[in-house]
Write a protein that holds these residues in place. Structure first.
Motif, PDB file in Angstrom:
ATOM      1  N   ALA A  10       0.658  -1.374   0.058  1.00  0.00           N
ATOM      2  CA  ALA A  10      -0.011   0.192  -0.092  1.00  0.00           C
ATOM      3  C   ALA A  10       0.986   1.309  -0.009  1.00  0.00           C
ATOM      4  O   ALA A  10       0.578   2.198  -0.407  1.00  0.00           O
ATOM      5  CB  ALA A  10      -0.977  -0.177   1.301  1.00  0.00           C
ATOM      6  N   ASP A  11       2.087   1.217   0.611  1.00  0.00           N
ATOM      7  CA  ASP A  11       3.033   2.186   0.407  1.00  0.00           C
ATOM      8  C   ASP A  11       3.680   2.520  -0.983  1.00  0.00           C
ATOM      9  O   ASP A  11       4.193   3.639  -0.992  1.00  0.00           O
ATOM     10  CB  ASP A  11       4.133   2.096   1.509  1.00  0.00           C
ATOM     11  CG  ASP A  11       3.521   2.015   2.944  1.00  0.00           C
ATOM     12  OD1 ASP A  11       2.611   2.545   3.117  1.00  0.00           O
ATOM     13  OD2 ASP A  11       4.272   1.427   3.741  1.00  0.00           O
ATOM     14  N   GLY A  12       3.401   1.668  -1.912  1.00  0.00           N
ATOM     15  CA  GLY A  12       3.927   1.721  -3.119  1.00  0.00           C
ATOM     16  C   GLY A  12       4.558   0.379  -3.745  1.00  0.00           C
ATOM     17  O   GLY A  12       4.863  -0.566  -3.061  1.00  0.00           O
ATOM     18  N   GLU A  13       4.703   0.235  -5.064  1.00  0.00           N
ATOM     19  CA  GLU A  13       5.425  -0.720  -5.564  1.00  0.00           C
ATOM     20  C   GLU A  13       6.632  -1.301  -4.955  1.00  0.00           C
ATOM     21  O   GLU A  13       7.486  -0.414  -4.613  1.00  0.00           O
ATOM     22  CB  GLU A  13       5.732  -0.243  -7.116  1.00  0.00           C
ATOM     23  CG  GLU A  13       5.991  -1.415  -8.067  1.00  0.00           C
ATOM     24  CD  GLU A  13       6.178  -1.015  -9.279  1.00  0.00           C
ATOM     25  OE1 GLU A  13       5.300  -1.560 -10.227  1.00  0.00           O
ATOM     26  OE2 GLU A  13       7.055   0.034  -9.563  1.00  0.00           O
ATOM     27  N   GLN A  14       6.807  -2.474  -4.806  1.00  0.00           N
ATOM     28  CA  GLN A  14       8.159  -2.920  -4.080  1.00  0.00           C
ATOM     29  C   GLN A  14       8.504  -4.281  -4.906  1.00  0.00           C
ATOM     30  O   GLN A  14       7.718  -4.905  -5.359  1.00  0.00           O
ATOM     31  CB  GLN A  14       7.902  -3.364  -2.566  1.00  0.00           C
ATOM     32  CG  GLN A  14       7.577  -2.175  -1.796  1.00  0.00           C
ATOM     33  CD  GLN A  14       7.705  -2.438  -0.442  1.00  0.00           C
ATOM     34  OE1 GLN A  14       8.514  -3.195  -0.007  1.00  0.00           O
ATOM     35  NE2 GLN A  14       7.031  -1.719   0.574  1.00  0.00           N
ATOM     36  N   THR A  15       9.878  -4.549  -4.787  1.00  0.00           N
ATOM     37  CA  THR A  15      10.280  -5.570  -5.241  1.00  0.00           C
ATOM     38  C   THR A  15       9.868  -6.894  -4.391  1.00  0.00           C
ATOM     39  O   THR A  15       9.632  -6.776  -3.320  1.00  0.00           O
ATOM     40  CB  THR A  15      11.830  -5.584  -5.453  1.00  0.00           C
ATOM     41  OG1 THR A  15      12.527  -5.773  -3.993  1.00  0.00           O
ATOM     42  CG2 THR A  15      12.399  -4.396  -5.912  1.00  0.00           C
ATOM     43  N   GLU A  52      11.452  -6.044 -14.364  1.00  0.00           N
ATOM     44  CA  GLU A  52      12.025  -4.765 -14.623  1.00  0.00           C
ATOM     45  C   GLU A  52      13.425  -5.056 -14.676  1.00  0.00           C
ATOM     46  O   GLU A  52      14.210  -5.521 -13.604  1.00  0.00           O
ATOM     47  CB  GLU A  52      11.976  -3.665 -13.543  1.00  0.00           C
ATOM     48  CG  GLU A  52      12.698  -2.354 -13.926  1.00  0.00           C
ATOM     49  CD  GLU A  52      12.387  -1.049 -12.777  1.00  0.00           C
ATOM     50  OE1 GLU A  52      12.999  -1.232 -11.740  1.00  0.00           O
ATOM     51  OE2 GLU A  52      11.503  -0.368 -13.244  1.00  0.00           O
ATOM     52  N   GLY A  53      13.908  -5.700 -15.777  1.00  0.00           N
ATOM     53  CA  GLY A  53      15.236  -6.207 -15.622  1.00  0.00           C
ATOM     54  C   GLY A  53      15.070  -7.785 -14.967  1.00  0.00           C
ATOM     55  O   GLY A  53      14.132  -8.496 -15.391  1.00  0.00           O
ATOM     56  N   THR A  54      15.913  -8.196 -14.105  1.00  0.00           N
ATOM     57  CA  THR A  54      15.785  -9.093 -13.273  1.00  0.00           C
ATOM     58  C   THR A  54      15.016  -9.275 -12.001  1.00  0.00           C
ATOM     59  O   THR A  54      14.589 -10.069 -11.254  1.00  0.00           O
ATOM     60  CB  THR A  54      17.049  -9.763 -12.930  1.00  0.00           C
ATOM     61  OG1 THR A  54      17.590  -8.794 -11.949  1.00  0.00           O
ATOM     62  CG2 THR A  54      18.055  -9.943 -14.230  1.00  0.00           C
ATOM     63  N   ARG A  55      14.196  -7.919 -11.694  1.00  0.00           N
ATOM     64  CA  ARG A  55      13.364  -7.570 -10.472  1.00  0.00           C
ATOM     65  C   ARG A  55      12.005  -7.997 -10.898  1.00  0.00           C
ATOM     66  O   ARG A  55      11.617  -7.552 -12.011  1.00  0.00           O
ATOM     67  CB  ARG A  55      13.786  -6.250 -10.012  1.00  0.00           C
ATOM     68  CG  ARG A  55      15.070  -6.283  -9.641  1.00  0.00           C
ATOM     69  CD  ARG A  55      15.368  -4.554  -8.975  1.00  0.00           C
ATOM     70  NE  ARG A  55      14.665  -3.679  -9.504  1.00  0.00           N
ATOM     71  CZ  ARG A  55      14.364  -2.414  -8.823  1.00  0.00           C
ATOM     72  NH1 ARG A  55      14.914  -2.291  -7.608  1.00  0.00           N
ATOM     73  NH2 ARG A  55      13.624  -1.658  -9.463  1.00  0.00           N
ATOM     74  N   ARG A  56      11.325  -8.364 -10.025  1.00  0.00           N
ATOM     75  CA  ARG A  56       9.919  -8.244 -10.143  1.00  0.00           C
ATOM     76  C   ARG A  56       9.391  -7.399  -9.132  1.00  0.00           C
ATOM     77  O   ARG A  56       9.567  -7.568  -7.977  1.00  0.00           O
ATOM     78  CB  ARG A  56       9.289  -9.583  -9.660  1.00  0.00           C
ATOM     79  CG  ARG A  56       9.847 -10.948 -10.541  1.00  0.00           C
ATOM     80  CD  ARG A  56       9.328 -10.653 -11.935  1.00  0.00           C
ATOM     81  NE  ARG A  56       9.799 -11.606 -13.054  1.00  0.00           N
ATOM     82  CZ  ARG A  56      10.963 -11.120 -13.828  1.00  0.00           C
ATOM     83  NH1 ARG A  56      11.327 -10.045 -13.978  1.00  0.00           N
ATOM     84  NH2 ARG A  56      11.289 -12.138 -14.775  1.00  0.00           N
TER      85      ARG A  56
END
Length: 112
Positions: A10-15, A52-56
């Motif tokens: 809820a605080d924002g997009e996170q890996t 985003e590259g190798t990150r989700r």
């Protein structure tokens, strides 16, 4: 645990790594277990994921939460009245403590 994941997102997009790290620290479960919870939330439509590259990167999807909010609307009356009553009792208790404190201050100055 899934509610906690939603709170983090809820605080924002996170890996996925950031979410996994936080959940592992709080609940002591493995990274694969956190990944399963993320998958369940994604499949249920509560989160989305993008590469985003190798990150989700995971994010909350608002539409299903709005549906839950709409469904809960009919039940809010059950707890809102009780919360209002609790607020009234808390305010009453604060007033009584202030009165007692003011009376103790007055009594203390009269004794001197």
């Amino acid at each position: 645990m899934r509610r906690r994941i939603l709170e983090l997102l809820a605080d924002g997009e996170q890996t996925s790594g950031a979410v996994s790290g936080a959940i592992q620290a709080e609940f002591g479960i493995s990274q694969p277990a956190v990944s399963q919870h993320l998958r369940v939330l994604r499949e249920a439509g509560f989160t989305s994921v993008r590469a985003e590259g190798t990150r989700r990167l995971y994010a909350v999807e608002a539409a299903p939460l709005r549906e839950v909010d709409t469904w809960l609307e009919r039940f809010r009356g059950f707890w809102e009245q009780r919360l209002d009553a609790l607020g009234t009792e808390l305010a009453r208790g604060k007033r009584e403590r202030r009165r007692k404190d003011a009376g103790a201050d007055t009594a203390g100055s009269e004794e001197q």
